[in-house]
Every structure is written in C-alpha cells, then in structure tokens.
Write an enzyme that holds these catalytic residues in place. Structure first.
Site, short mmCIF file in Angstrom:
data_model
loop_
_atom_site.label_atom_id
_atom_site.label_comp_id
_atom_site.label_asym_id
_atom_site.label_seq_id
_atom_site.Cartn_x
_atom_site.Cartn_y
_atom_site.Cartn_z
N ASP A 64 5.65 4.76 5.22
CA ASP A 64 6.65 3.82 5.76
C ASP A 64 6.86 2.61 4.86
O ASP A 64 7.75 1.80 5.10
CB ASP A 64 6.27 3.37 7.18
CG ASP A 64 4.90 2.74 7.28
OD1 ASP A 64 3.97 3.26 6.63
OD2 ASP A 64 4.74 1.74 8.00
N HIS A 65 6.06 2.52 3.78
CA HIS A 65 6.22 1.39 2.86
C HIS A 65 6.73 1.81 1.48
O HIS A 65 6.99 0.96 0.64
CB HIS A 65 4.89 0.65 2.72
CG HIS A 65 4.47 -0.03 3.98
ND1 HIS A 65 4.68 -1.37 4.22
CD2 HIS A 65 3.89 0.47 5.09
CE1 HIS A 65 4.23 -1.67 5.43
NE2 HIS A 65 3.74 -0.57 5.98
N HIS A 116 1.19 3.94 2.21
CA HIS A 116 1.59 4.72 3.38
C HIS A 116 3.10 4.93 3.33
O HIS A 116 3.85 4.06 2.84
CB HIS A 116 1.19 3.99 4.66
CG HIS A 116 -0.26 4.17 5.00
ND1 HIS A 116 -0.95 3.32 5.83
CD2 HIS A 116 -1.16 5.14 4.63
CE1 HIS A 116 -2.21 3.74 5.95
NE2 HIS A 116 -2.36 4.83 5.22
N HIS A 122 0.86 -1.18 0.00
CA HIS A 122 0.00 0.00 0.00
C HIS A 122 0.89 1.23 0.00
O HIS A 122 2.13 1.11 -0.02
CB HIS A 122 -0.95 -0.02 1.19
CG HIS A 122 -0.29 0.03 2.53
ND1 HIS A 122 0.60 -0.95 2.96
CD2 HIS A 122 -0.37 0.94 3.54
CE1 HIS A 122 1.02 -0.64 4.18
NE2 HIS A 122 0.46 0.49 4.55
N HIS A 138 7.02 -5.68 11.25
CA HIS A 138 6.24 -4.43 11.27
C HIS A 138 5.81 -4.08 12.70
O HIS A 138 4.63 -3.91 13.00
CB HIS A 138 5.01 -4.57 10.35
CG HIS A 138 4.40 -3.25 9.98
ND1 HIS A 138 3.47 -2.62 10.77
CD2 HIS A 138 4.58 -2.44 8.91
CE1 HIS A 138 3.11 -1.49 10.21
NE2 HIS A 138 3.76 -1.35 9.07
N HIS A 151 -7.00 -3.14 5.51
CA HIS A 151 -6.35 -2.02 6.18
C HIS A 151 -7.26 -0.79 6.00
O HIS A 151 -8.36 -0.92 5.44
CB HIS A 151 -4.97 -1.79 5.56
CG HIS A 151 -4.07 -0.90 6.36
ND1 HIS A 151 -4.06 -0.87 7.74
CD2 HIS A 151 -3.11 0.01 5.98
CE1 HIS A 151 -3.17 0.01 8.17
NE2 HIS A 151 -2.59 0.56 7.12
N ASP A 164 0.06 -4.82 7.59
CA ASP A 164 -0.92 -3.73 7.66
C ASP A 164 -2.32 -4.22 7.35
O ASP A 164 -2.93 -3.86 6.34
CB ASP A 164 -0.53 -2.58 6.73
CG ASP A 164 0.69 -1.82 7.23
OD1 ASP A 164 0.57 -0.62 7.50
OD2 ASP A 164 1.75 -2.45 7.39
#
Length: 291
Positions: free
Chosen positions: A53-54, A51, A49, A253, A126, A194
């Site tokens: 942090d990814h 976000h 996805h 994670h 998520h 997530d």
C-alpha cells in the site's frame, strides 16, 4: 486498502520548482492528477517501507514520468532492499528515459541534502524496517553589514558571499558565515506512518510547521490490534503531537474499517487541539515566518 472514497496515503511537497514524493501506493498517480499537479518535476521519492500500500503505484508513475519525456535522474530513498524491490517492480516498466539513483538507509537516523531540502530519515517501529521523514527548508541569516565591515571584506564581494559563494582574496578564504547573522527559522514538515509511538517521532516533529502522522485506528476497542500490528491510534498520535508541539497535526493512514473519523476528533482535540483529519487532496502552503 484503497476505497471508493479514499486513496492510499502519500505526500507530495513542492519547493523551488522541484517536487518530492513520500510513498506511492495505488491511486497516488490519480490523486496528483486530480490535484492539478505535475509528475515531471518529481526529483526525489522517499519510501517509508515496502508494504504494497506504500509502493504498488510506483511502476505506473515511472511510466507516466517517462512518457512525459523526463530525462533528469530520479533519486529514490528508502530502507535496505530499495534497489532490489524497485527493480522487481520495474519488470513491467523496464525502459525509462531517465536514470534512477538509489540511497538505501542503513543507520537509525540519516540526513541528506538534495534540491534545497534537508531530508532527515529516522527509524520507527513497524513489523518490517520502516522510516519516518523530516523535511526542512533551511533559511540563512540576514546580511550583516557591520559584521562584513568588521571582517574588512570588500563590498564588491558582499552579494556573492550572501549567495553562498566561497571567494579567495589576498590569501584569505571568504565564506558566507562571515557576512550573515544567525540562521532564521526555516520550514519543517515531519511525516510518519506505520509505527508504534516511539520517542524519536516526537523529537523529530518538535516545533514542526506540519506533523503528518498515522492514525490507523480511532475506535477504543482497536487499541490491542494497533499494538499487535505495530500501528497507532488517533490518541497515541495526538499524545506525540502534544509532546512535539507542531503548528498542526494531520492524521492519516486510516484503517478501511474507519468510516467516520470526525466522530472521534472531539476527544483527540482534548489531547492536542490543533489536530485535523487528513483527506484526499488536502494541502497547505507553508512560508517563512519572520520572528
């Protein structure tokens, strides 16, 4: 968030001279360097996805790959909006010596075959569109001499058919399945982060050689927070593994507040004994197993 002793979550797999990356948060590039692996053979990047942090480490990784004089196309796979998100990030990496090809996931489950991988993307739960990935290396059956003879296939074609070549001979189309026995067990890795625990995860991880799964929270008082923010606890991940029966479960994670994940593993192992904490640079070599 990245911490002084812990980078953001990502996975790199290496097979037959080709590397595949899932997610690319801040610090991913440093981790690859520390591991002693190379950026140049990365042919596929899958995103769970969008976000930060990814995906926030992507522009720097692309620049490094460009500086390594890569010219081969790069395939990116991810939820809808992939091309728009990546092109926005590329404002700071506008010129690259290689093409980027995009495959945007639209269905709940999709399967692609690329660079020897069978990649199965599956939608999870998520607070934004998010996918898990199962990576498989399929393994053909053994060459069956008796089957080839019974089909009256000339011996001069045996090795070519075994390699997957299709041959036209005397009005007949000869194919690999005419000379091979049943498919053998391949290699399977399922990666999921997530999300809340949903049935498709256990189904995808069934019998995997390695199941890498989010364990955002371990503290018992964080269960409500996990539900609120659509994440998982150590124990929910372990229950999925108990259903799927993979060879190993790696938890990953972690919340920034989780400092000593090892303190909670005794209870996790009661649910699924082959559960382990993920950590930076952790790796395993998976090989074909003859049954």
């Amino acid at each position: 968030m990245p911490l002084p002793y812990r980078k953001l979550t990502a996975l790199m797999t290496r097979y037959n001279g080709s590397n595949l990356l899932i997610d690319c948060g801040e610090g991913t590039q440093v981790a690859v360097k520390e591991k002693g692996w190379s950026f140049h053979p990365i042919d596929v990047i899958c995103f769970t996805h969008y976000h930060a942090d990814h995906i926030s480490g992507l522009p720097g990784l692309l620049l490094t790959m460009g500086n390594a004089e890569r010219t081969e196309p790069l395939l990116m796979i991810g939820p809808r909006g992939l091309e728009r998100v990546v092109n926005s990030l590329r404002t700071i990496a506008p010129e690259l010596p290689f093409e980027i090809h995009f495959h945007e996931l639209a269905e709940k489950e999709e399967t692609l075959k690329v660079k020897g991988y069978k990649i199965h993307a599956f939608r999870v739960q998520h607070n934004v569109p998010c996918y898990g990935y199962t990576l498989e290396i399929e393994r053909a059956g053994r060459f069956d001499v008796e089957r080839a003879k019974a089909a009256q296939i000339p011996q001069k074609y045996w090795s070519r058919l075994q390699k997957g070549e299709v041959i036209e001979d005397a009005g007949r189309t000869l194919t690999q399945d005419m000379v091979l026995g049943p498919a053998r067990k391949g290699i399977k890795v399922t990666y999921c982060t997530d999300t809340r625990p949903v049935p498709v995860i256990a189904r995808q991880a069934s019998g995997a050689d390695l199941f890498i799964c989010e364990g955002m929270y371990a503290e018992k008082d964080k269960e409500a927070k996990a539900r609120q923010y659509k994440h998982m606890t150590f124990y929910e991940a372990a229950k999925l593994a108990a259903q799927a029966e993979p060879a190993e479960l790696w938890l990953t994670h972690f919340s920034p507040s989780l400092v000593r994940g090892d303190l909670y593993m005794k209870e996790v192992k009661k649910i699924f004994p082959r559960a382990y904490l993920g950590e930076d640079l952790k790796s395993a070599e998976l090989d074909f197993i003859d049954e």
